[in-house]
Motif scaffolding. Structure first.
Motif, PDB file in Angstrom:
ATOM      1  N   TRP A   1      -7.592   4.306  -3.836  1.00 17.95           N
ATOM      2  CA  TRP A   1      -6.753   3.408  -4.631  1.00 17.95           C
ATOM      3  C   TRP A   1      -6.824   3.773  -6.111  1.00 17.95           C
ATOM      4  O   TRP A   1      -5.801   3.809  -6.806  1.00 17.95           O
ATOM      5  CB  TRP A   1      -7.193   1.962  -4.427  1.00 17.95           C
ATOM      6  CG  TRP A   1      -6.306   0.980  -5.128  1.00 17.95           C
ATOM      7  CD1 TRP A   1      -6.504   0.403  -6.345  1.00 17.95           C
ATOM      8  CD2 TRP A   1      -5.059   0.473  -4.647  1.00 17.95           C
ATOM      9  NE1 TRP A   1      -5.465  -0.429  -6.664  1.00 17.95           N
ATOM     10  CE2 TRP A   1      -4.564  -0.403  -5.623  1.00 17.95           C
ATOM     11  CE3 TRP A   1      -4.327   0.685  -3.473  1.00 17.95           C
ATOM     12  CZ2 TRP A   1      -3.355  -1.082  -5.465  1.00 17.95           C
ATOM     13  CZ3 TRP A   1      -3.120   0.002  -3.323  1.00 17.95           C
ATOM     14  CH2 TRP A   1      -2.649  -0.863  -4.309  1.00 17.95           C
TER      15      TRP A   1
ATOM     16  N   LEU B   1       0.362   4.089  -3.068  1.00 16.06           N
ATOM     17  CA  LEU B   1      -0.428   5.295  -2.804  1.00 16.06           C
ATOM     18  C   LEU B   1       0.510   6.454  -2.456  1.00 16.06           C
ATOM     19  O   LEU B   1       1.267   6.369  -1.497  1.00 16.06           O
ATOM     20  CB  LEU B   1      -1.416   5.076  -1.655  1.00 16.06           C
ATOM     21  CG  LEU B   1      -2.701   4.307  -1.969  1.00 16.06           C
ATOM     22  CD1 LEU B   1      -3.566   4.213  -0.716  1.00 16.06           C
ATOM     23  CD2 LEU B   1      -3.481   4.957  -3.087  1.00 16.06           C
TER      24      LEU B   1
ATOM     25  N   VAL C   1      -7.149   1.507   3.178  1.00 17.53           N
ATOM     26  CA  VAL C   1      -6.762   0.503   2.184  1.00 17.53           C
ATOM     27  C   VAL C   1      -6.045  -0.658   2.867  1.00 17.53           C
ATOM     28  O   VAL C   1      -6.329  -1.836   2.591  1.00 17.53           O
ATOM     29  CB  VAL C   1      -5.872   1.128   1.091  1.00 17.53           C
ATOM     30  CG1 VAL C   1      -5.314   0.038   0.172  1.00 17.53           C
ATOM     31  CG2 VAL C   1      -6.650   2.152   0.276  1.00 17.53           C
TER      32      VAL C   1
ATOM     33  N   VAL D   1       0.840  -1.203   0.000  1.00 17.96           N
ATOM     34  CA  VAL D   1       0.000   0.000   0.000  1.00 17.96           C
ATOM     35  C   VAL D   1       0.876   1.254   0.000  1.00 17.96           C
ATOM     36  O   VAL D   1       0.609   2.212  -0.733  1.00 17.96           O
ATOM     37  CB  VAL D   1      -0.955  -0.011   1.211  1.00 17.96           C
ATOM     38  CG1 VAL D   1      -1.764   1.279   1.274  1.00 17.96           C
ATOM     39  CG2 VAL D   1      -1.892  -1.216   1.133  1.00 17.96           C
TER      40      VAL D   1
END
Length: 292
Positions: free
Chosen positions: A181, A164, A194, A160
């Protein structure tokens, strides 16, 4: 359900931090009634000790505190005299240390037993803010491979973090994990949503944590700096473990925990309703000082 093993504390220093969190709301005219909840009181835990904490409200209000369903301290207050501004200031002094680690984490089979599924079901189900689409879940399954739960959790957080970009203004407080996302950017709230959604999709109970982060790892004693509210994640693999996917770091003495829940909607620092003209805006400031 609790772990049968005692947590082992990672090495590291403890910091003493003062946090001053001030929220001010302005209205277009006199507001007659206002009902609010503040989650601005740091917790006491094996990692963190709250030495002092107070919540001050202007204008004067009727106040009572309680623990919510998730164990967070809530300051509930209401005020009924006409006012054109509401100011809530929380001042806390906290000693925080490194995260404790469970020495013998469960494997996937241990997480799938009925007792665990029943005890942690609320942290296994997706919420509207954390649900992730199947293609993303499949992608993270490939990243995780045959790793055990603890290593899988770290791989999810790294995945993640890498995908991101931290970008203020790319999302808003109501944005979902999938919206962030798809955008490819967000703030700590989105990155944590997320991460929580993907951890749950793998079968790891996961929860959203709100708090503060001192932004400087080499902070000088006594220097006040501008901070902000922060968020990170915890997962259960025989005991709760935390990680900060926004900064890709373990939870440590710079992190101060306020509240926990399924997602942000369970832990907003301040929420409420009022009767009167619409709000003309708000200003939120967080000042963090390392005292020791």
């Amino acid at each position: 359900m609790q772990s049968q093993s005692s947590p082992v504390r990672a090495p590291g220093d403890r910091w003493r931090l003062q946090i001053v969190h001030r929220s001010a709301f302005r209205y277009g005219g006199p507001v007659r009634s206002s009902y609010n909840e503040a989650r601005m009181t740091p917790e006491n835990s094996t990692r963190q000790t709250t030495l002092r904490s107070r919540v001050e409200i202007e204008p004067a209000a009727t106040v009572h505190a309680y623990r919510d369903y998730w164990g967070s301290t809530v300051t509930a207050f209401d005020t009924h005299g006409p006012h054109t501004e509401l100011v809530v200031q929380a001042t806390s002094v906290v000693e925080a240390g490194p995260e404790a680690h469970v020495p013998d984490p469960l494997d996937w089979a241990g997480l799938a037993v009925p007792d665990v599924l029943d005890a942690y079901g609320e942290f296994l189900r997706p919420t509207p803010l954390t649900a992730m689409d199947d293609p993303v879940v499949q992608a993270v399954r490939e990243v995780v491979g045959d790793a055990g739960p603890r290593e899988a959790a770290h791989r999810v957080c790294a995945f993640v973090h890498d995908h991101l970009e931290y970008l203020t203004g790319a999302t808003n407080v109501k944005s979902t994990a999938m919206q962030a996302w798809t955008t490819g950017a967000g703030v700590c709230q989105d990155i944590s949503h997320v991460s929580v959604g993907l951890l749950r999709a793998l079968g790891l109970p996961a929860r959203y944590v709100s708090g503060y982060l001192h932004p400087w790892p080499a902070a000088a004693i006594g220097q006040a700096v501008t901070g902000e509210s922060h968020a990170w994640v915890e997962w259960w693999d025989g005991g709760w473990s935390g990680y900060d996917p926004t900064n890709s770091v373990e939870i440590g003495p710079r992190h101060v925990t306020l509240a926990r829940g399924r997602d942000y909607s369970d832990v907003p620092p301040l929420k409420g309703i009022f009767s009167g003209p619409k709000s003309e805006g708000s200003k939120v400031t967080v000042e963090v000082t390392r005292l020791a």
